[in-house]
Design an enzyme around this catalytic site. Sequence first.
Site, PDB file in Angstrom:
ATOM      1  CE1 TYR A 161      57.056  46.131 -68.787  1.00  0.00           C
ATOM      2  CE2 TYR A 161      55.045  46.839 -69.861  1.00  0.00           C
ATOM      3  CZ  TYR A 161      55.908  45.835 -69.489  1.00  0.00           C
ATOM      4  OH  TYR A 161      55.619  44.542 -69.825  1.00  0.00           O
ATOM      5  CE  LYS A 177      69.583  39.006 -62.421  1.00  0.00           C
ATOM      6  NZ  LYS A 177      70.319  37.719 -62.269  1.00  0.00           N
ATOM      7  CG  ASP A 213      68.433  34.725 -61.861  1.00  0.00           C
ATOM      8  OD1 ASP A 213      68.149  35.138 -60.710  1.00  0.00           O
ATOM      9  OD2 ASP A 213      69.608  34.477 -62.216  1.00  0.00           O
ATOM     10  CG  ASP A 233      55.121  41.400 -69.085  1.00  0.00           C
ATOM     11  OD1 ASP A 233      53.917  41.102 -69.138  1.00  0.00           O
ATOM     12  OD2 ASP A 233      55.861  41.459 -70.080  1.00  0.00           O
ATOM     13  CG  ASP A 237      52.841  35.825 -69.758  1.00  0.00           C
ATOM     14  OD1 ASP A 237      51.938  36.482 -69.216  1.00  0.00           O
ATOM     15  OD2 ASP A 237      53.033  35.809 -70.984  1.00  0.00           O
TER      16      ASP A 237
END
Length: 369
Positions: free
Chosen positions: A142, A193, A226, A250, A254
Amino acid sequence: MSNPSLLILPGDGIGPEVMAEVRKVITWFGDARGLKFDVEEDLVGGAAYDAHGTPLHDDTMARAQAADAVLLGAVGGPKYDALDFSVKPERGLLRLRKEMDLFANLRPAQCFDALADFSSLKRDVVAGLDIMIVRELTSGVYFGEPRGIFPDNEGGRVGINTQRYTTEEIRRVARAAFELARKRNNKLCSMEKANVMESGILWREEVQWVHDNEYSDVELSHMYADNGAMQLVRWPKQFDVIVTDNLFGDVLSDCAAMLTGSLGMLPSASLGAPMANGRPKAMYEPVHGSAPDITGQGKANPIACILSFAMALRYSFDEGEAATLLEGAVQKVLAGGARTADLLGPQGGTAISTTEMGDAIVAALAASQ
Ligand code: IPM
Ligand code: MG
């Protein structure tokens, strides 16, 4: 002694509508429980752009820095889509997070029993769910440099963002997550990751370091993000606290939000370092966005924003009992069958309005006295 100060930034879209309901709750706590706040209000996002040509005026930034806590509604909307990136509504929100150095973003995903059948997942997968995602909020892709859109050597363009994390940035958010885990079920899962990103390798090593040196009593596991997304919808109850970076956080938050049935239910707290008065720098906001499709129709669910105020009571003002009272009132109203439009299942039913939901919660508070 003066009252603690609250800066309210309703923002755009449904932000002002849901915030109006929070103000009823704040007023109730002042009148009925003597828990008074000095409340100021200001502009952020598109509303600030319309008034000042910037999504966050410097004066507002200064007021946010000085406040004991900030409550934010939502920012953004289609009206601002064509604006230059640097003055888009979201930049106002990102500036608040960055300049207040709110590095730990707490996003609880709790499934209220009355809503368990409403999740897109089966009841037994989500009933009783109570997990906490701790998202790093001030670094990573970001904010990393270099960033931008540049000409490439073949007459085309190249878009660049940089994922960047330092030891200290990882350690401080990890500590916040370990502290929360200790107050809950003592389990922390860190997601990155590390199989494809060096920043992920560093993330894993530093979280492990904090564990081994400072929090070896907490059960720590690591997961690729993932796989984490998959596990969140397969069997979310395996998690207690999850810590992850800004971008994965983020996305995963959600995903976790939908487990609970509606994005309209989820609050968040963004916390930084302690201020001189011992309170952490803090901003509280619903996880949902400005929802331009339902703005001004009385359809918005004010619960996420009201529960964000409950988090402020707990994390900024040490009023855990008041927070529990407010959360209990929300639960009671839901158990009684009150539903805003977002909470109606496929079977339908009658929705109540934003203000009716706010009034019902204040009535439940009064009844619980
Ligand atoms: C969130 C939002 C923001 C983010 C947007 C509005 C900038 O999606 O708080 O999750 O990406 O952080
Ligand atoms: Mg988001």
